[in-house]
Design a protein around this motif. Structure first.
Motif, short mmCIF file in Angstrom:
data_model
loop_
_atom_site.label_atom_id
_atom_site.label_comp_id
_atom_site.label_asym_id
_atom_site.label_seq_id
_atom_site.Cartn_x
_atom_site.Cartn_y
_atom_site.Cartn_z
N VAL A 161 59.59 40.29 28.82
CA VAL A 161 58.68 39.21 28.47
C VAL A 161 57.58 39.76 27.59
O VAL A 161 57.31 40.96 27.58
N SER A 162 56.93 38.87 26.82
CA SER A 162 55.95 39.33 25.85
C SER A 162 54.60 39.58 26.49
O SER A 162 54.29 39.06 27.57
N ALA A 163 53.79 40.37 25.79
CA ALA A 163 52.42 40.62 26.24
C ALA A 163 51.66 39.30 26.34
O ALA A 163 50.85 39.10 27.25
N ALA A 164 51.96 38.40 25.41
CA ALA A 164 51.28 37.10 25.41
C ALA A 164 51.54 36.36 26.72
O ALA A 164 50.63 35.77 27.31
N LEU A 165 52.78 36.41 27.19
CA LEU A 165 53.10 35.69 28.43
C LEU A 165 52.35 36.29 29.61
O LEU A 165 51.80 35.56 30.45
N ILE A 166 52.31 37.63 29.64
CA ILE A 166 51.61 38.28 30.75
C ILE A 166 50.14 37.87 30.76
O ILE A 166 49.57 37.53 31.79
N MET A 167 49.55 37.87 29.56
CA MET A 167 48.15 37.46 29.47
C MET A 167 47.99 36.00 29.87
O MET A 167 47.04 35.63 30.58
N ALA A 168 48.92 35.15 29.45
CA ALA A 168 48.82 33.73 29.76
C ALA A 168 48.89 33.50 31.27
O ALA A 168 48.13 32.70 31.82
N VAL A 169 49.79 34.20 31.93
CA VAL A 169 49.91 34.06 33.37
C VAL A 169 48.64 34.55 34.06
O VAL A 169 48.14 33.93 35.01
N ALA A 170 48.08 35.64 33.53
CA ALA A 170 46.82 36.15 34.07
C ALA A 170 45.72 35.09 33.93
O ALA A 170 44.92 34.88 34.84
N VAL A 171 45.71 34.41 32.77
CA VAL A 171 44.72 33.35 32.55
C VAL A 171 44.91 32.24 33.58
O VAL A 171 43.94 31.74 34.16
N VAL A 172 46.16 31.87 33.85
CA VAL A 172 46.44 30.82 34.83
C VAL A 172 45.88 31.21 36.20
O VAL A 172 45.17 30.44 36.85
N ILE A 173 46.17 32.43 36.61
CA ILE A 173 45.74 32.88 37.95
C ILE A 173 44.22 32.92 38.03
O ILE A 173 43.61 32.41 38.97
N PHE A 174 43.59 33.49 36.99
CA PHE A 174 42.14 33.59 36.99
C PHE A 174 41.50 32.20 37.00
O PHE A 174 40.55 31.94 37.74
N ALA A 175 42.07 31.30 36.18
CA ALA A 175 41.49 29.96 36.07
C ALA A 175 41.64 29.19 37.38
O ALA A 175 40.76 28.42 37.76
N GLN A 176 42.75 29.41 38.08
CA GLN A 176 42.93 28.74 39.36
C GLN A 176 41.93 29.28 40.38
O GLN A 176 41.34 28.53 41.16
N TRP A 177 41.71 30.59 40.32
CA TRP A 177 40.73 31.20 41.21
C TRP A 177 39.33 30.63 40.94
O TRP A 177 38.61 30.24 41.85
N LEU A 178 39.01 30.55 39.63
CA LEU A 178 37.71 30.01 39.24
C LEU A 178 37.54 28.58 39.76
O LEU A 178 36.47 28.19 40.22
N LEU A 179 38.62 27.83 39.71
CA LEU A 179 38.56 26.43 40.11
C LEU A 179 38.43 26.27 41.62
O LEU A 179 37.62 25.49 42.11
N SER A 180 39.21 27.04 42.38
CA SER A 180 39.25 26.77 43.82
C SER A 180 38.33 27.67 44.63
O SER A 180 38.09 27.39 45.80
N LYS A 181 37.76 28.72 44.01
CA LYS A 181 36.98 29.65 44.83
C LYS A 181 35.53 29.82 44.40
O LYS A 181 34.78 30.56 45.03
N THR A 182 35.14 29.20 43.30
CA THR A 182 33.76 29.47 42.83
C THR A 182 32.93 28.18 42.76
O THR A 182 33.47 27.07 42.81
N VAL A 183 31.64 28.38 42.63
CA VAL A 183 30.71 27.26 42.49
C VAL A 183 31.06 26.45 41.24
O VAL A 183 31.05 25.21 41.26
N PHE A 184 31.38 27.15 40.18
CA PHE A 184 31.73 26.49 38.92
C PHE A 184 32.87 25.48 39.16
O PHE A 184 32.81 24.34 38.70
N GLY A 185 33.88 25.92 39.90
CA GLY A 185 35.01 25.05 40.20
C GLY A 185 34.57 23.82 40.97
O GLY A 185 34.97 22.69 40.65
N ARG A 186 33.71 24.03 41.97
CA ARG A 186 33.26 22.89 42.77
C ARG A 186 32.43 21.92 41.92
O ARG A 186 32.54 20.72 42.07
#
Lengths: 320, 325
Positions: A161-186
């Motif tokens: 798989v491409s580097a782009a995909l790995i980065m994109a998946v990392a973005v998904v995971i980080f963004a989900q964390w930001l949404l469900s675990k931080t004040v910003f998300g709330r």
């Protein structure tokens, strides 16, 4: 407002749809169920994935961003021109491209949140502005870049798989964390649910909304970089209609168009569903007319599915 | 509860409907039937530009008809992109065709450079790639060390044919004007060169060459200006039929229909009518609906013989009042 971790149940319906689609295409085509197909498929989605992440945030705060496709094209164009015509190092060009995306996001967010203009209208304007900008910097010609940028989109040896995909998946995971675990998300969920109540609680929603649009813009820029790596050229016409694909993916993922409810991971499943559809239908060689009709039906079916996915998820959570 | 059940059922019904709709509509059904036979027919993927454009639909339909008549020889998968310039989708389509292990990819590239890297990967994978419609960039091909045969009409030769036919109606020293297509476009350059070849050979004087970007209205304006500037003008050579129609309108308005001949290129139906009634002298037919078929036939020939692929010209025929009868 998801406090407890009920993610797997929530995603269950989408995973179901995905499995049905994969099974269906595997039965229909001798070639669909193969590593090559899946590898090809996932290497095509990084740009749409990160843009769908940004769109999820924007929809969460009850906004919409129609400019992502154009902003993506403009960012890619800037990177391309800086590399080809100005001979700048790739890294600097990429940073500049990301900055362009970020700036457009900040501008859209500021204008719509500060002056209380519907983001639909503001980003519709930005859609035109950024597209014009893309034509301007490329002189309306496709800029071929070639090898210098290819490393982003080429498969990483050993993984496939491409580097782009790995980065994109990392973005998904980080963004989900930001949404469900931080004040910003709330805050995002609160603003999308009831902006007035947020204001009355003494929180200024404007700056948070600007932040959301800034993230969407930055991710559109990142999508542009991924697209460049994939195509090895900057196309001034790239991403026309991409905003609709992104919205479709996000909505399939169950994010509400009226704000306050959504999940980044589920948007990613939405992207996968769209990608599987496109690949499967292309491999079958279905006619263009049927392709569009089927895609439309699946979008509606997936959202219908989502309607009773919610009560089901609750029930399963109670059992679990 | 009732509503929920209803929704569940609706969901299932839609899924079912989809399944059956796909079942009957896809070519996969006949694929299954043919692949089981002893000698496997070649699998050909046709990757087009926009299938919202009549020109490419005709090309795709022509290919599908041809496949039906040659079902024992090859299987065909046709895909097109959403709009003329969706490069990313075209690259994706080619990759998907590579994943399905086709033997041949016939591609009408949306861009003469950007599609090359993926085409090269297809070749490296052992797929025969044939280029139709829009020619790949020669320089970049050389740089990347690939050669992809282009199968398509020789626009220069076609334009020369039209020019030679026109020259027969003129005498040496006569004045003519050329209205060209979009200046950067390869076929525009080729057609203009062909016209000039024929005019030079017949000692005919080209007094004006201007571009009208393939557009009828623009051509009419330009033709009108040329006509008033050159009272002795004997003919206008337009690089496509739309522009020829514009030129005919300008000639008629100037009241010089009897003195000025107009030729075009493409043989669109409106131009055919004009050639029939004499307001246009000639046009050229490049068999647009067969362009993909030519590519496919050539690919099959390469597969069979293993010959090293070279560019191949497809026929361009002169269309005149006699030929239409």
């Amino acid at each position: 407002m998801s406090k407890k971790i009920n993610l797997p149940w929530n995603s269950l319906g989408l995973i179901g749809v995905l499995i049905v689609l994969v099974l269906f295409f595997s039965l229909m085509s001798d070639y669909f169920f193969s590593t090559v197909t899946f590898r090809t498929l996932v290497n095509q989605i990084p740009a749409l994935t990160v843009i769908a992440v940004g769109m999820t945030y924007v929809l969460l705060v009850a906004g919409i961003d129609l400019s992502v496709g154009s902003v993506m094209a403009l960012s890619a164009a800037v990177v391309g021109v800086l590399i080809v015509d100005f001979n700048l190092p790739v890294v600097i060009a990429i940073v500049a491209g990301l900055f362009v995306g970020l700036s457009f996001g900040v501008a859209s967010g500021f204008v719509s949140a500060h002056w209380k203009i519907p983001s639909f209208v503001v980003t519709l304007g930005v859609l035109e502005i950024a597209r014009g900008g893309a034509y301007l910097v490329t002189s309306s010609e496709t800029k071929y870049i070639g090898d210098p940028i290819a490393f982003i989109g080429s498969p990483v040896p050993g993984i496939g798989v491409s580097a782009a995909l790995i980065m994109a998946v990392a973005v998904v995971i980080f963004a989900q964390w930001l949404l469900s675990k931080t004040v910003f998300g709330r805050y995002m969920i609160a603003i999308g649910t009831n902006e007035e109540a947020v204001r009355l609680a003494g929180i200024n929603p404007v700056k948070w909304k600007v932040a959301v649009f800034a993230i969407a813009g930055l991710l559109a820029g990142l999508g542009g970089v991924f697209q460049l790596g994939y195509l090895q050229s900057a196309d001034p016409n790239a991403g026309i209609g991409l905003e609709l694909s992104a919205i479709a993916a996000v909505v399939i993922g169950g994010t509400s168009l009226s704000g306050g409810r959504g999940s980044v991971v589920n948007s990613f499943f939405g992207v996968l569903i769209i990608a599987v559809m496109q690949t499967g239908l292309a491999q079958l060689g279905v006619s263009e007319s049927s392709k569009r009709i089927i895609t439309g039906l699946v979008i509606i079916a997936a959202v219908l599915f989502d309607q009773y996915r919610e009560p089901l998820a609750k029930k399963l959570n109670r059992i679990a | 509860m009732g509503l929920k059940q209803l929704l569940t059922r609706a969901g299932f019904l839609i899924t079912l409907g989809l399944l059956s709709a796909c079942d009957s509509g896809t070519p996969a059904a006949n694929q299954e039937a043919t692949t089981s036979s002893e000698d496997k027919p070649a699998r050909v993927a046709l990757v087009m530009k926009s299938l919202a454009n009549e020109f490419f639909i005709n090309m795709a339909n022509g290919a599908e008809t041809h496949q039906k008549d040659n079902a024992d020889k090859y299987e065909l998968i046709v895909n097109g992109i959403r709009n003329e310039s969706d490069l990313a989708q075209q690259v994706s389509l080619i990759e998907q065709m590579m994943a399905t292990q086709v033997d041949v990819i016939v591609v009408a590239p949306a861009d003469s450079k950007s599609i090359l890297p993926v085409a090269k990967r297809a070749i490296d994978q052992g797929i025969t790639v044939i280029n139709i419609d829009n020619k790949f960039d020669q320089e970049l091909m050389a740089k990347m060390g690939v050669s992809i045969p282009f199968v398509g009409p020789d626009n220069r030769a076609g334009a020369r044919k039209i020019g030679e036919y026109l020259a027969q109606q003129l005498t040496a020293g006569d004045q003519v004007a050329i209205i060209g297509g979009i200046p950067g476009a390869f076929n525009a350059q080729q057609r203009q060169a062909g016209f000039e070849d024929a005019m030079t050979a017949a000692d005919i004087n080209v007094v004006s060459i201007q571009a009208a970007d393939w557009e009828q209205a623009k051509a009419a304006t330009i033709a009108a200006a040329i006509l008033s500037e050159n009272p002795e003008l004997k003919a206008i050579l337009a690089a496509n039929d739309s522009m020829a129609l514009g030129a005919v309108a300008a000639v008629r308005q100037a009241g010089r229909s009897d003195d000025v001949l107009v030729v075009g290129f493409d043989n669109i139906s409106a131009a055919q009518d004009m050639v029939k009634n004499g307001s246009m002298l000639a046009t050229a037919e490049q068999y647009g609906d067969q362009l993909a078929v030519f590519g496919i036939e050539y690919a099959l020939q390469i597969l069979e013989s293993g010959q090293s692929p070279e560019d191949k010209n497809t026929p361009v025929d002169l269309v005149t009042q006699e030929s239409l009868q």
